[in-house]
Design a protein around this motif. Structure first.
Motif, PDB file in Angstrom:
ATOM      1  N   GLU A 127      50.850 -10.156  20.616  1.00 60.63           N
ATOM      2  CA  GLU A 127      50.766  -9.534  19.290  1.00 60.63           C
ATOM      3  C   GLU A 127      52.153  -9.378  18.681  1.00 60.63           C
ATOM      4  O   GLU A 127      52.368  -9.643  17.493  1.00 60.63           O
ATOM      5  CB  GLU A 127      50.088  -8.163  19.432  1.00 60.63           C
ATOM      6  CG  GLU A 127      49.574  -7.583  18.134  1.00 60.63           C
ATOM      7  CD  GLU A 127      48.790  -6.314  18.375  1.00 60.63           C
ATOM      8  OE1 GLU A 127      49.154  -5.278  17.774  1.00 60.63           O
ATOM      9  OE2 GLU A 127      47.821  -6.347  19.161  1.00 60.63           O
ATOM     10  N   PHE A 128      53.104  -8.932  19.501  1.00 62.12           N
ATOM     11  CA  PHE A 128      54.495  -8.776  19.021  1.00 62.12           C
ATOM     12  C   PHE A 128      55.071 -10.113  18.568  1.00 62.12           C
ATOM     13  O   PHE A 128      55.699 -10.200  17.513  1.00 62.12           O
ATOM     14  CB  PHE A 128      55.364  -8.176  20.127  1.00 62.12           C
ATOM     15  CG  PHE A 128      56.832  -8.193  19.806  1.00 62.12           C
ATOM     16  CD1 PHE A 128      57.404  -7.194  19.025  1.00 62.12           C
ATOM     17  CD2 PHE A 128      57.654  -9.233  20.254  1.00 62.12           C
ATOM     18  CE1 PHE A 128      58.756  -7.220  18.706  1.00 62.12           C
ATOM     19  CE2 PHE A 128      58.994  -9.261  19.942  1.00 62.12           C
ATOM     20  CZ  PHE A 128      59.553  -8.255  19.168  1.00 62.12           C
ATOM     21  N   LEU A 129      54.868 -11.158  19.368  1.00 61.82           N
ATOM     22  CA  LEU A 129      55.401 -12.478  19.025  1.00 61.82           C
ATOM     23  C   LEU A 129      54.790 -13.004  17.726  1.00 61.82           C
ATOM     24  O   LEU A 129      55.475 -13.628  16.915  1.00 61.82           O
ATOM     25  CB  LEU A 129      55.142 -13.460  20.166  1.00 61.82           C
ATOM     26  CG  LEU A 129      55.895 -13.191  21.479  1.00 61.82           C
ATOM     27  CD1 LEU A 129      55.436 -14.156  22.554  1.00 61.82           C
ATOM     28  CD2 LEU A 129      57.399 -13.295  21.278  1.00 61.82           C
ATOM     29  N   SER A 164      60.661  -1.538  21.878  1.00 61.99           N
ATOM     30  CA  SER A 164      61.571  -1.989  22.932  1.00 61.99           C
ATOM     31  C   SER A 164      61.698  -3.507  22.937  1.00 61.99           C
ATOM     32  O   SER A 164      62.796  -4.047  23.115  1.00 61.99           O
ATOM     33  CB  SER A 164      61.091  -1.500  24.300  1.00 61.99           C
ATOM     34  OG  SER A 164      61.069  -0.093  24.347  1.00 61.99           O
ATOM     35  N   LEU A 165      60.571  -4.206  22.742  1.00 64.84           N
ATOM     36  CA  LEU A 165      60.619  -5.666  22.649  1.00 64.84           C
ATOM     37  C   LEU A 165      61.475  -6.105  21.470  1.00 64.84           C
ATOM     38  O   LEU A 165      62.221  -7.094  21.550  1.00 64.84           O
ATOM     39  CB  LEU A 165      59.204  -6.237  22.511  1.00 64.84           C
ATOM     40  CG  LEU A 165      58.298  -6.146  23.734  1.00 64.84           C
ATOM     41  CD1 LEU A 165      56.899  -6.636  23.401  1.00 64.84           C
ATOM     42  CD2 LEU A 165      58.871  -6.942  24.908  1.00 64.84           C
ATOM     43  N   TYR A 166      61.403  -5.365  20.368  1.00 62.68           N
ATOM     44  CA  TYR A 166      62.225  -5.675  19.193  1.00 62.68           C
ATOM     45  C   TYR A 166      63.716  -5.592  19.552  1.00 62.68           C
ATOM     46  O   TYR A 166      64.508  -6.479  19.199  1.00 62.68           O
ATOM     47  CB  TYR A 166      61.896  -4.713  18.055  1.00 62.68           C
ATOM     48  CG  TYR A 166      62.832  -4.827  16.870  1.00 62.68           C
ATOM     49  CD1 TYR A 166      62.661  -5.845  15.925  1.00 62.68           C
ATOM     50  CD2 TYR A 166      63.894  -3.944  16.707  1.00 62.68           C
ATOM     51  CE1 TYR A 166      63.529  -5.966  14.848  1.00 62.68           C
ATOM     52  CE2 TYR A 166      64.758  -4.060  15.640  1.00 62.68           C
ATOM     53  CZ  TYR A 166      64.575  -5.063  14.706  1.00 62.68           C
ATOM     54  OH  TYR A 166      65.443  -5.185  13.650  1.00 62.68           O
ATOM     55  N   PHE A 167      64.112  -4.539  20.269  1.00 60.92           N
ATOM     56  CA  PHE A 167      65.500  -4.392  20.699  1.00 60.92           C
ATOM     57  C   PHE A 167      65.920  -5.568  21.580  1.00 60.92           C
ATOM     58  O   PHE A 167      67.037  -6.089  21.467  1.00 60.92           O
ATOM     59  CB  PHE A 167      65.692  -3.078  21.468  1.00 60.92           C
ATOM     60  CG  PHE A 167      65.947  -1.881  20.600  1.00 60.92           C
ATOM     61  CD1 PHE A 167      67.099  -1.773  19.852  1.00 60.92           C
ATOM     62  CD2 PHE A 167      65.022  -0.858  20.538  1.00 60.92           C
ATOM     63  CE1 PHE A 167      67.339  -0.669  19.054  1.00 60.92           C
ATOM     64  CE2 PHE A 167      65.242   0.256  19.744  1.00 60.92           C
ATOM     65  CZ  PHE A 167      66.400   0.356  18.996  1.00 60.92           C
ATOM     66  N   ILE A 226      68.374  -0.724  24.762  1.00 60.58           N
ATOM     67  CA  ILE A 226      67.158  -1.267  25.375  1.00 60.58           C
ATOM     68  C   ILE A 226      66.778  -0.432  26.595  1.00 60.58           C
ATOM     69  O   ILE A 226      65.623  -0.036  26.787  1.00 60.58           O
ATOM     70  CB  ILE A 226      67.375  -2.737  25.798  1.00 60.58           C
ATOM     71  CG1 ILE A 226      67.546  -3.635  24.566  1.00 60.58           C
ATOM     72  CG2 ILE A 226      66.218  -3.240  26.657  1.00 60.58           C
ATOM     73  CD1 ILE A 226      68.062  -5.021  24.889  1.00 60.58           C
ATOM     74  N   HIS A 227      67.776  -0.154  27.421  1.00 62.65           N
ATOM     75  CA  HIS A 227      67.570   0.604  28.652  1.00 62.65           C
ATOM     76  C   HIS A 227      67.000   1.985  28.336  1.00 62.65           C
ATOM     77  O   HIS A 227      66.043   2.449  28.967  1.00 62.65           O
ATOM     78  CB  HIS A 227      68.900   0.721  29.398  1.00 62.65           C
ATOM     79  CG  HIS A 227      68.779   1.222  30.793  1.00 62.65           C
ATOM     80  ND1 HIS A 227      68.594   2.554  31.074  1.00 62.65           N
ATOM     81  CD2 HIS A 227      68.801   0.574  31.980  1.00 62.65           C
ATOM     82  CE1 HIS A 227      68.519   2.710  32.382  1.00 62.65           C
ATOM     83  NE2 HIS A 227      68.632   1.529  32.957  1.00 62.65           N
TER      84      HIS A 227
END
Length: 256
Positions: A127-129, A164-167, A226-227
């Motif tokens: 979905e994110f992609l 988080s995936l965006y980062f 991110i961490h």
């Protein structure tokens, strides 16, 4: 498989056996060490939050003024002026600094209590992609998704995990931008893989954005951001280099 064992060896002699007998005992300490690392990282993030908050707020206000004045100068000076190129470079650099400051502010924010639900990790990533497909294409970054991945179900906040995936992908986009300064036709490749064993589930995002500079994990604000965002959600994050040209971010979650 990256497991850690505590090993002890003891020798025994016997009148009936001419040779010595060695008994080796292996105790699996993998989960124990993993939890110890999590506790240590939590303490570091708390200290970092206090420091980064002070620095970010001190820099944010004057930087906003600098950007505003630069943009006013751009409007007042003729577009044909040779100074315009210098002003544009200054504006771009200022916005880059502003992005770093925003990343610093991540450390001072308290994690929001968000609704969690049982989600398929593959579905959330897909979905994110789909939502960011145009951005990745414009940055000339190709995605290879492991379609034969195991079905991993996690109780997560979908919104927080997508953030988080965006980062992570912004981190890769910036790495690609740096590489293109030397290789103009560089094409980024990101492979997304899923692993699962008895102890943990892992999402690996690996791309051809190496090599990293020394102490990159300790000094790069983007990776620290991110961490922090993933740590707040109960994940463990590790940045590694499978080889000289590849960079991997492993997101792991202990299975209940």
């Amino acid at each position: 498989d990256k497991k850690t064992f505590e090993v002890t060896s003891n020798a025994y002699s016997s009148d009936s056996v001419k040779k010595n007998i060695w008994v080796h005992t292996y105790i699996d300490r993998t989960e124990e060490i993993y939890l110890e690392q999590r506790i240590t990282q939590n303490a570091k993030m708390k200290d970092l939050g206090l420091i980064s908050s002070s620095i970010a707020h001190e820099l944010n206000n004057p930087l906003g003024g600098i950007i505003s004045y630069l943009q006013i100068l751009q409007m007042e000076i003729s577009k044909e002026s040779p100074v315009q190129a210098d002003l544009q470079a200054m504006v771009q650099t200022s916005f880059k600094m502003k992005k770093i400051i925003e990343d610093l502010l991540v450390f001072s924010r308290r994690p929001q209590i968000q609704n969690k639900s049982e989600e398929s990790l593959m579905n959330v990533v897909t979905e994110f992609l789909s939502e960011n497909e145009l951005t990745l294409k414009s940055e000339n970054i190709k995605i290879v998704l492991d379609q034969a991945a195991p079905a991993i179900q996690l109780e997560i906040s979908k919104t927080a995990f997508k953030d988080s995936l965006y980062f992570i992908f912004q981190f890769f986009i910036d790495r690609a931008s740096n590489i293109r300064k030397q290789k103009q036709n560089f094409t980024g490749l990101v492979e997304i893989k899923f692993f699962q064993d008895a102890l943990k589930s892992t999402l690996r995002v690996v791309g051809n954005f190496g090599p990293l500079e020394n102490d990159y994990k300790l000094k790069n604000v983007q990776f620290l951001a991110i961490h922090k965002t993933l740590l707040d959600q109960g994940f463990h994050v590790e940045l590694t280099e499978p080889d000289k040209t590849w960079v991997a971010i492993d997101i792991t979650f202990t299975r209940s």
